[in-house]
Structures are given as C-alpha cells and as structure tokens.
Design an enzyme around this catalytic site. Sequence first.
Site, short mmCIF file in Angstrom:
data_model
loop_
_atom_site.label_atom_id
_atom_site.label_comp_id
_atom_site.label_asym_id
_atom_site.label_seq_id
_atom_site.Cartn_x
_atom_site.Cartn_y
_atom_site.Cartn_z
N ARG A 48 0.84 -1.19 0.00
CA ARG A 48 0.00 0.00 0.00
C ARG A 48 0.87 1.24 0.00
O ARG A 48 1.95 1.27 0.62
CB ARG A 48 -0.91 0.03 1.23
CG ARG A 48 -2.16 -0.84 1.12
CD ARG A 48 -3.13 -0.27 0.08
NE ARG A 48 -4.37 -1.03 -0.02
CZ ARG A 48 -4.56 -2.07 -0.82
NH1 ARG A 48 -3.56 -2.51 -1.58
NH2 ARG A 48 -5.73 -2.67 -0.88
N GLU A 64 -3.15 8.31 -5.06
CA GLU A 64 -3.43 7.58 -6.29
C GLU A 64 -4.65 8.18 -7.00
O GLU A 64 -5.70 8.33 -6.38
CB GLU A 64 -3.65 6.10 -5.99
CG GLU A 64 -2.37 5.44 -5.48
CD GLU A 64 -2.50 3.93 -5.29
OE1 GLU A 64 -3.65 3.42 -5.29
OE2 GLU A 64 -1.47 3.26 -5.14
N HIS A 80 -0.80 0.37 -9.54
CA HIS A 80 -1.55 -0.40 -8.54
C HIS A 80 -2.31 -1.56 -9.19
O HIS A 80 -3.50 -1.75 -8.99
CB HIS A 80 -2.54 0.50 -7.78
CG HIS A 80 -2.93 -0.05 -6.43
ND1 HIS A 80 -3.27 0.74 -5.38
CD2 HIS A 80 -3.05 -1.34 -6.00
CE1 HIS A 80 -3.58 -0.01 -4.34
NE2 HIS A 80 -3.46 -1.28 -4.69
#
Length: 329
Positions: free
Chosen positions: A241, A270, A289
């Site tokens: 993360r 993000e 991601h």
Amino acid sequence: MATNKKKLLIVETMSPGGWALFRERSDIEAIEFPNTISAPDFNEMLRQHAPVNGVALGGTGFGANEIASSGEMMVVARIGVGYDAVDVKALSGKKIPLMTTGIANSPSVAECALFMMLWLAKRSTELDHIVKSGNWTKRLGAIPYDLLGKTALVVGFGRIGTRTVKRLVAMEMNVLVYDPFKSAAEVEAAGAEYVTDLNTALPRADFVSIHCPKSPETVNMFGTAQLQLMKPTAYLINTARGGIVDEDALHAALTSGKIAGAGIDVFAQEPPRPDHPLFKLDNVITAPHLAGVTREALDRMGLQTAKNILSALDGKPIRENVINQDVLS
C-alpha cells in the site's frame, strides 16, 4: 406488488463469473455502477435505489454517509483484499460485515513482486534501451546479476507474503521474514529465517519486499532511518500500500545512492501527480496499482466477491473473509 428481492449495487469491474452467480438467483436484483463514480454521485445512486442491501466495491469509499443513503445495508464487499477506503468502525457499529476476497489475488501480487526483483536485477530497462538505440557495443556497461544466493527480506507473512516467500525460496534465495504477528515455526516451515528486528535485518538484504497491511503502525514504516540501513546495492519493492514507504525519503535515498533502486506499484496519492519526482529516476520501475489485477485474479476475485455477498444475504457469511469479525458474535 411487494417484492422480496435483495437489491445490490455492483461495480462495473465485476467479472462475468461473479455476475453469473447473481443472475442465477431470482431473489437478487443487481445494478451496475461506474468504478470512477464520485462520492456524491454514489450516495445519490444509493438513495435512488434504496433500500440497497449489498454493494461490491472497487476503489469507491464507503462509510456512515453511504450506510445512511442505502437504507438497509446488509453486506459491503471489496473486489480485492484492501479496504483503506472503507470505514470499518462505521460498518461494525451497524453490524454490517465487510468482506474481502481472501487469497484470490495473492499469487498475482507475489508474482509481481518477483517480476520487479527480476526486472531490476536483470537491468531490463537499460538492456532494452541498448538494443533499441543501436548501442550494442555498450551492453557490457549494464551487466545483470542473478537472484541465486541473494538475500531477500519479506516484510509481512500473510496471504501474499507467504506466497512471495515460496517463490523466492524456489529461486534459491536466502529469505528473511519480518512479521511480529507470526511465529518462528511458521516461517521456518516455509524455508525462511525468522527475524525479530527489522532494523537489524535491513543491512543483510539485497531485496526488501513489502507485504504488510497499511495501518497507523505501518504508515511511513520505511523512512529515512530505515532506508539508510539498507545496502547501497539493495532494492526496495512495494506492492502493498502507498504510504508505508515515505516517498520523499525514498527519492532522497535513490538520488543519493543510499539504495540502488525500487519497484513501486502503489503510491500515497493515487493516481500520483504526473510530475512525481520518482518518475524521473532511471533506477525506479512503476506500475499503476495493478499487482493483484491479472485476468485470472479478476475472475477469482469477482467470483469470490459474489459468493461473499450471497453468503451474507443468506445469513451465513463466509467467516474467514469477514474483516470485522466482531459483527459475527
């Protein structure tokens, strides 16, 4: 005429296998919503379709406002394993289970971590550029090296970390594991060495691969102090993360030669801004991601998400996939 159908809002990224399970049920009405929906629009959609009994989420947030807008929420499911955008406390307060997809994408993330290690060790970006730019004679300036015999430190020995360790052991690496919530016996049974102190283990590692959850305890877990303990030839891989690694400290370590490079799939913000300083560095490889998002993982996650939701609606939630276990008591 009154209907006993349960109403669901399902993100558009749900796999066909998951949709098929919903369509097999005559007591389910499933409605699709966009993965990029804004919070106000999502709340409005919940209100328009209320009462809504279940949701399958991509990156959409969910908390007290969404509970109120839904009217009769019974289960919140994530198509994945992370739940940063979900207010678990708000759900628990209303006895609503939050469910994730268990091990569905764990092999995919483990493969991505190994891929990033190989990409960096084999100097793939440089070698590709040498060939395509016609500089064949300069190829010996970018000699790759093997993972064989190198030391990898895996931080976190959960669903993904265990699978990463399995793959690194198969590559004949020396594998260290740091996870204060696991026993030495568990780690050693996987062929790895259990370490009790992160700072002591960092100077030993050629690669550090992060697989722990994001929590108040792990935010900025890798900052200036930790990065300075690493070898100048070492690489940092983060497929966990954003926010676990202090990105400013990482940039400083990379530009000053404190570490050799990094593979980053996740960012504190993000999407990251286009001018992010890490994007300018040749010793960094990035991904948006997507470590856990393969064709196969999407199929597995969609199917498991549908099973999770239906199990909760039927009054028998799959216990091992419930994050807030307190709602089951």
